[in-house]
Scaffold this active site. Structure first.
Site, short mmCIF file in Angstrom:
data_model
loop_
_atom_site.label_atom_id
_atom_site.label_comp_id
_atom_site.label_asym_id
_atom_site.label_seq_id
_atom_site.Cartn_x
_atom_site.Cartn_y
_atom_site.Cartn_z
CG ASP A 22 -2.06 -1.12 1.17
OD1 ASP A 22 -2.08 -1.75 0.23
OD2 ASP A 22 -2.74 -1.23 1.98
CE LYS B 49 -29.98 -12.12 -3.20
NZ LYS B 49 -29.86 -11.08 -2.31
CE LYS C 150 -31.89 -13.35 1.45
NZ LYS C 150 -32.42 -12.00 1.31
CB CYS D 273 -0.19 -30.72 19.63
SG CYS D 273 -1.77 -31.67 19.74
CB CYS E 108 0.22 -35.45 21.53
SG CYS E 108 0.85 -34.42 19.97
S1 IVH Z 1 -28.38 -11.15 -10.16
C1 IVH Z 1 -32.10 -10.38 -12.43
N1 IVH Z 1 -26.44 -11.87 -8.70
O1 IVH Z 1 -29.55 -9.43 -4.78
C2 IVH Z 1 -30.97 -10.47 -11.69
N2 IVH Z 1 -27.75 -10.32 -7.69
O2 IVH Z 1 -32.62 -9.83 -4.93
C3 IVH Z 1 -30.63 -9.65 -10.37
N3 IVH Z 1 -27.26 -9.68 -5.48
O3 IVH Z 1 -30.69 -6.56 -6.42
C4 IVH Z 1 -29.36 -9.72 -10.04
N4 IVH Z 1 -25.46 -11.07 -5.59
O4 IVH Z 1 -28.47 -6.55 -5.84
C5 IVH Z 1 -27.54 -11.06 -8.77
N5 IVH Z 1 -24.50 -12.72 -7.62
C6 IVH Z 1 -25.54 -12.03 -7.70
C7 IVH Z 1 -25.69 -11.32 -6.50
C8 IVH Z 1 -27.00 -10.40 -6.52
C9 IVH Z 1 -26.01 -9.89 -4.79
C10 IVH Z 1 -28.28 -8.71 -4.90
C11 IVH Z 1 -28.55 -7.75 -6.18
C12 IVH Z 1 -30.05 -7.91 -6.51
C13 IVH Z 1 -30.51 -8.87 -5.14
C14 IVH Z 1 -31.65 -9.55 -5.85
#
Ligand code: IVH
Length: 682
Positions: free
Chosen positions: A33, A115, A313, A407, A410
């Protein structure tokens, strides 16, 4: 004079952007950095002394932008849909089945992605220059947050290409790494300001801050997950999109994999869930999407959600509690895992009183101390996981924890893995390793032995009735001693012995998974079984032969080879064979009269193919008697190189391995489709 200054300014800008890409896109920084800051300072100085060379695209223009008054509302050219959530794996698989039905029984290739628990953002480059960034808003229109987006790490001000498309819109997630969030929280507490509840809230707040220099302080990042409105650029599949966007210098959601078919989808999802604790940021699920954009169009969308994607989810099941103590456990391969002993707290209907802290690095990252108040969640709704320490709640009475250098079971001096984060007890005779090996061997992930659980393993070891895997199968000669054990009546002894007897004929992969070979769990055990068929056949392979198996890389190959050539490994296998366990049967000898076109040949497929996916090609190779391999070695018979083939092609050339184009490959195997499409007669 001025030309040389201009040249230096240009060189510095390029250099800085290159380091930005290495840092944000490839996660492989080459400089510290401090060195980076020095480059920036030099550039800032030069630009200040020579304002005639200023440019809005300069990396210096990210910092200290002017605060804006409120945001303009911008309509999305393509609405930003959200995803339909599914909370149950079976339901997700049902969705996949229904997709397949809609596609006339075809298994669509899917991407499986994290996600990310951040804030959605659409970023637009026009003529290669960052022109606009808009929040999701209500999906139809959002806020123009361009000046704040300019300070987000990783969003390039100019695309990394000489031939930019007229319009590129990439949608993704703005997030803060957990580490940056922790530092930010501490600073926030120091300033006496209210801490944010989680990294997502902090990211959302930062995006909306009207002062971009504040935004910068929060270390925002961006990760792309899909395309928006584009002109002059397009892709066939999501996989292609990710590769193209990455090449343009835009960071992409890491860990994304593809899956074809129900089983592969289930396995891939499990892999991603397992790796959640290793991620530097928070995720709240997994997204499964059909990869082909054509199929996406065919499947279409409802008014709110696309039909071609679902979010699997897990709820944020979390609670705050106190760390009573930190213990260190020794696993079956000798790994030392720190575990937090917590004041019991109820999350999602069950009481949590322990949480794995994974490894020494994680302890340091969390800076967790005995007595700390911590936020605990159930990752993947099952595994208790410490998200972070509530630093603001510290009283000064908390005790720092020192990771042991011996460890705890042991007393042997521990070692750090050369290639990773784990600290290990190197003593193969360590009683903890033996206990954990036996417990795992009997578990459902391996031999699934009815009647043999952790408590009984402990008793058997204490009474000196077992000293390793093979000795389990000699217990039938020690019936009287078994009857003397705690809570072991005739019935339990019968059950145990019957369970052991039954386990002898389990499929080979179960035995392989139970042998405690580093890197060989259920998945790799299945791969080894289908490639070689028996323990004796595996024992005959060289490291290169093993590594030539698809999905078995050099590290796994080395570990398997080492086990089969160690004194203890060899002896164990011999004993297990003598005791009558199923150690597999060698694959059937090749019938010379029915030789298949690729019989016995090792083939590597690389790059993008035009008439089939890489997975199809591998399937084809297998069906013709060949072995598709993941890496090129001297033993590779030939490489099929598609478009944009990279390092594997280079390696093949280096080793003098024959390289075929997709067309030449189809001709060689006499495939009916081997006439090039554009040459097809009318
Ligand atoms: S695809 C129509 N991919 O989750 C396709 N969304 O409820 C829409 N999100 O608003 C998005 N990771 O902000 C997609 N790998 C991912 C994601 C992702 C997070 C969020 C995104 C979206 C929400 C969907």
């Amino acid at each position: 004079m001025n030309t040389s200054v201009r040249r230096e300014i240009e060189r510095l800008r390029e250099e800085i952007e290159r380091h930005n890409r290495l840092y944000y896109v490839q996660a492989a920084p080459e400089i510290s950095d401090r060195e980076f800051d020095r480059l920036m300072q030099r550039l800032e100085q030069l630009e200040k002394d020579h304002p005639e060379f200023a440019s809005p695209d300069s990396p210096t223009q990210r910092v200290g932008g002017q605060p804006v008054d409120g945001f303009e509302t911008v309509t999305h050219r393509i609405p930003m849909l959200s995803l339909e959530n599914i909370f149950d794996e079976q339901e997700l698989l049902q969705w996949y089945d229904s997709l397949k039905k809609d596609l006339d029984g075809q298994d669509p290739e899917c991407t499986v992605e994290y996600k990310i628990d951040g804030v959605a953002l659409a970023v637009i480059w026009e003529g290669g220059r960052l022109s606009r960034a808009v929040t999701r808003g209500d999906g139809a229109a959002g806020d123009d947050v361009t000046s704040n987006a300019r300070v987000i790490g990783g969003i390039p001000l100019g695309l990394h290409t000489k031939t930019p498309p007229p319009v590129l819109e990439v949608r993704g997630e703005v997030l803060i790494h957990n580490e940056d969030f922790a530092a930010f929280q501490a600073a926030q507490a120091e300033r006496g300001e209210e801490p944010f509840r989680n990294p997502r809230n902090a990211a959302a707040g930062a995006l909306k801050l009207l002062d971009p220099s504040m935004t910068r302080r929060r270390k925002l990042r961006f990760l792309a997950h899909g395309p928006g409105y584009c002109e002059g650029i397009g892709w066939q599949t999501a996989v292609e999109f990710f590769d193209a966007v990455r090449d343009l210098g835009i960071p992409v959601t890491p860990g994304t994999r593809t899956a074809v078919g129900r089983d592969s989808l289930q396995r891939t999802m499990a892999e991603l869930v397992e790796e959640v604790p290793e991620l530097p940021f928070e995720v709240d699920g997994i997204v499964v999407k059909v990869s082909s954009f054509d199929l996406r169009r065919r499947l279409g969308e409802t008014s709110k959600f696309p039909r071609w994607a679902r979010a699997y989810k897990w709820e944020r099941y979390e609670a705050e509690t106190r760390v009573r103590h930190i213990a260190v456990q020794v696993g079956r391969t000798g790994t030392l895992t720190p575990v937090a002993d917590l004041e019991p707290v109820v999350i999602d209907g069950t009481t949590v009183s322990r949480a794995s802290l994974h490894n020494r690095d994680e302890l340091q990252r969390l800076d967790i101390r005995i007595g700390d108040r911590v936020l605990v969640e159930k990752a993947g709704r099952i595994i208790p996981h410490v998200l972070r320490v509530n630093v603001a709640a510290r009283t000064g009475q908390e005790q720092p924890f020192r990771f042991p250098d011996r460890c705890p079971e042991c007393g042997t001096a521990v070692q750090r893995d050369d290639d990773g984060v784990f600290i290990r007890c190197p003593n193969p005779q360590c009683p903890a390793q033996l206990r954990e090996t036996l417990v795992y061997f009997a578990s459902r992930s391996a031999m699934d032995i009815d009647g043999l659980g952790e408590k009984l393993v402990e008793q058997l070891l204490e009474a000196g009735l077992v000293d390793g895997i093979a000795s389990l199968y000699r217990l039938k000669d020690r019936r009287n001693e078994l009857l003397k054990l705690d809570r072991m009546g005739e019935k339990s002894v019968d059950r145990l012995l019957a369970g052991l007897e039954q386990s002898k004929s389990r499929p080979l992969w179960r035995l392989l998974a139970g042998l405690n070979i580093r890197h060989v769990g259920e998945n790799n055990a299945r791969i080894l079984e289908s490639a070689f068929g028996s323990l004796s056949a595996i024992a005959e392979q060289s490291v290169e032969d093993l590594a030539a198996v698809d999905e078995i890389g050099p590290v796994i190959a080395e570990s398997v080879y080492r086990f089969f050539h160690s004194e203890s490994g060899r002896q164990l296998i011999q004993e297990l064979e003598e005791l009558g366990l199923n150690t597999g049967t060698a694959p059937a000898p090749v019938d010379e009269s029915d030789e298949k076109p690729l019989q016995g040949q090792t083939v590597v497929v690389t790059g993008t193919l035009t008439r089939m996916t890489r997975d199809d090609a591998k399937q084809l190779i297998r069906s013709l008697g060949g072995k598709p391999a993941g890496s090129v070695s001297k033993r590779t018979d030939f490489v099929v190189a598609g478009d944009k083939a990279g390092s594997k092609l280079d390696r093949a050339r280096e080793l003098g391995v024959q390289v075929l184009t997709e067309q030449q490959f189809l001709e060689r195997i006499g495939h009916p489709n081997s006439t090039p499409e554009n040459d097809a007669s009318p």
